[in-house]
Design an enzyme around this catalytic site. Structure first.
Site: not given
Ligand code: APR
Length: 284
Positions: A121, A183
């Site tokens: 997870h 980005c």
């Protein structure tokens, strides 16, 4: 409850072991579980803190929750259960694989070799860009620049008041949240949220390890076994006559099935005793 000697006998003739770990393994280190008393999903609203939608609506609130969880994790220490599993990994090498549902770093801090550990997870200390999806693995240093804006000094105890939208504490300004160096998108905690898929390549690697040679024991440690695919590994093992050994504090845990070896108690205490033949317990 099964006796420890029975497991030691089984261990001697069982070269290959798979472990499935849950929040109960870290409970004795002071980290909250999810569904038991004091569990995170008993105290906090998972749909407003652990879903992509929640992050899209209020990234600062979600970051506050995960920064607090990281803060609690860094206050904790690995326990005897983490150390026993790390010693088992060193003793058995590639014939052992530990699949943890836990996003804490206690396995690593117990010295668990990374090649025999998979975080199904994700990890509290990984960042993932919410825009370009690039994963920036970060150090576990709370002062790591990428994490600093969200690692506030938390008051001892519960942070529910801080998570309350009416909280007088202003949320972390978006400009202070970690941003992707590639980005510029906002980075998110590198954990798997409800409704998200797990890392497909990792799951294929796990399946390849399981299918490569017979697995002799599946250890199911401190998990309610209600979340898949983690819960499915023991189910699959039972169909292959692999011995499933459940370690759980709850004598009525539904993680165990008839035919399993069941050990009721604290994983931090039981694992060093169960794995003693393979580990130097004095160092656990
Ligand atoms: N030793 C052993 N077992 C323990 C201990 C302990 N000290 N303390 C609690 N347990 C057991 C509980 O009885 C319970 O069966 O650990 C289990 C914890 O269950 P959950 O709180 O449901 O946690 P987990 O099984 O890890 O949850 C799985 O659900 O919300 C998602 O992503 C989250 O990884 C998590 C997944």
């Amino acid at each position: 409850m099964s006796d420890i000697a029975a497991f030691h006998t089984l261990l001697q003739r069982s070269p290959r072991i798979l472990a499935i770990c849950g929040a109960g393994l870290s409970a004795s280190s002071g980290l909250p579980t999810f569904r038991g008393a004091g569990g995170l999903w008993r105290n906090y609203e998972s749909t407003s803190l652990a879903t992509p939608g929640a992050f899209g609506r209020d990234p600062a609130l979600v970051w506050l929750f995960y920064a607090w969880r990281r803060h609690v994790c860094l206050q904790a220490d690995p326990n005897g259960g983490h150390r026993a599993l790390a010693a088992l990994a060193k003793a058995r090498g590639s014939d052992f694989l530990c699949l943890t549902q836990n996003v804490d770093n206690l396995h690593e801090r117990a010295g668990h070799p990374p090649d025999t550990l998979r975080h199904l997870h994700g990890r509290l200390f990984d960042l993932k860009c919410s825009k370009c999806k690039k994963t920036a693995y970060t150090t576990d240093d709370p002062l790591c620049p990428a994490l600093a804006p969200a690692s506030k000094d938390f008051p001892a105890g519960d942070i529910n008041p801080l998570l309350d939208p009416r909280s007088p504490v202003p949320p972390i300004p978006t400009a202070e949240l970690p941003h992707c160096p590639s980005c510029g998108g906002i980075q998110r905690p590198g954990v798997v949220w409800f409704g998200e898929n797990l890392d497909g390549r990792m799951l294929r690697e796990v399946d390849a390890w399981i299918d490569a040679k017979p697995v002799d024991i599946v250890l199911v440690i401190g998990t309610s076994s209600v979340v898949y695919p983690a819960a499915g590994y023991a189910e699959r093992a039972r169909t292959r006559n692999t011995k499933v050994v459940t370690v759980n504090l709850d004598p009525d845990t539904e993680a165990a099935e008839p035919g399993d070896l069941v050990y009721v108690g604290d994983a931090a205490e039981l694992l060093p005793a169960l794995l003693a033949p393979l580990t130097t317990t004095s160092s656990l």
